[in-house]
Write a protein that holds these residues in place. Sequence first.
Motif, short mmCIF file in Angstrom:
data_model
loop_
_atom_site.label_atom_id
_atom_site.label_comp_id
_atom_site.label_asym_id
_atom_site.label_seq_id
_atom_site.Cartn_x
_atom_site.Cartn_y
_atom_site.Cartn_z
N ALA A 40 0.88 5.72 -2.49
CA ALA A 40 1.00 3.88 -2.14
C ALA A 40 1.12 3.01 -4.01
O ALA A 40 1.08 2.38 -4.00
N TYR A 43 3.83 3.06 -5.08
CA TYR A 43 4.44 2.20 -4.50
C TYR A 43 4.22 1.35 -5.31
O TYR A 43 4.96 0.14 -5.06
N GLY A 44 3.32 0.83 -5.34
CA GLY A 44 2.33 -0.96 -6.23
C GLY A 44 2.81 -0.25 -7.39
O GLY A 44 3.16 -2.23 -7.80
N LEU A 47 6.52 -2.27 -6.73
CA LEU A 47 6.61 -3.47 -5.20
C LEU A 47 6.19 -4.18 -6.76
O LEU A 47 7.00 -5.49 -6.94
N THR A 66 6.87 -7.94 3.45
CA THR A 66 5.99 -6.45 2.91
C THR A 66 4.59 -6.48 3.84
O THR A 66 4.62 -5.50 4.31
N ALA A 70 3.83 -3.55 7.42
CA ALA A 70 2.89 -2.43 6.97
C ALA A 70 1.60 -2.88 8.08
O ALA A 70 1.56 -2.24 8.83
N TYR A 86 -2.07 4.86 4.38
CA TYR A 86 -1.02 4.62 3.63
C TYR A 86 -0.23 2.76 3.84
O TYR A 86 -0.47 2.01 2.85
N GLN A 87 -0.47 2.52 4.72
CA GLN A 87 0.30 1.47 5.18
C GLN A 87 -1.12 -0.26 4.64
O GLN A 87 -0.39 -0.99 4.70
N ILE A 90 -1.33 -0.46 1.88
CA ILE A 90 0.33 -1.69 1.28
C ILE A 90 -0.18 -3.03 1.04
O ILE A 90 0.03 -3.96 0.58
N CYS A 94 -0.55 -6.60 -1.15
CA CYS A 94 0.23 -7.65 -0.73
C CYS A 94 -0.97 -8.45 -1.14
O CYS A 94 -0.82 -9.72 -1.29
#
Length: 110
Positions: A40, A43-44, A47, A66, A70, A86-87, A90, A94
């Motif tokens: 994560a 991913y950040g 992002l 996004t 998620a 994980y979602q 995210i 956000c």
Amino acid sequence: MAKYNDCITQEDLPKRHFLFTHQITHQHLEPEYSKVNESARKYGMLLDSTLQSMSTVDAHDFIHKTFQDAKSEASKEDISEMQRHYQFEIMRMCLDKDKHLNQNTIGRIL
């Protein structure tokens, strides 16, 4: 004052997000959650990079899309708790990005 009236708020996060994300008590699972958290985090970083190249309006729309994607994934019954975590991460990112976007008078994400 928020620039948009549809901003993501703490109330938009699923209620079980707080219980799940902040109460990982099974020590045998902590290393697995650490791996998910590292994914994560990566991913950040992606992002952040993506948002920096966008206009304020496009970044706002992208953050919201996004978040909704998620949230939709996290609500599925057929995913693992690791995937759900994980979602949730995210969605939390956000929320933070949306807040920051609205607080920044220049309109830049970072």
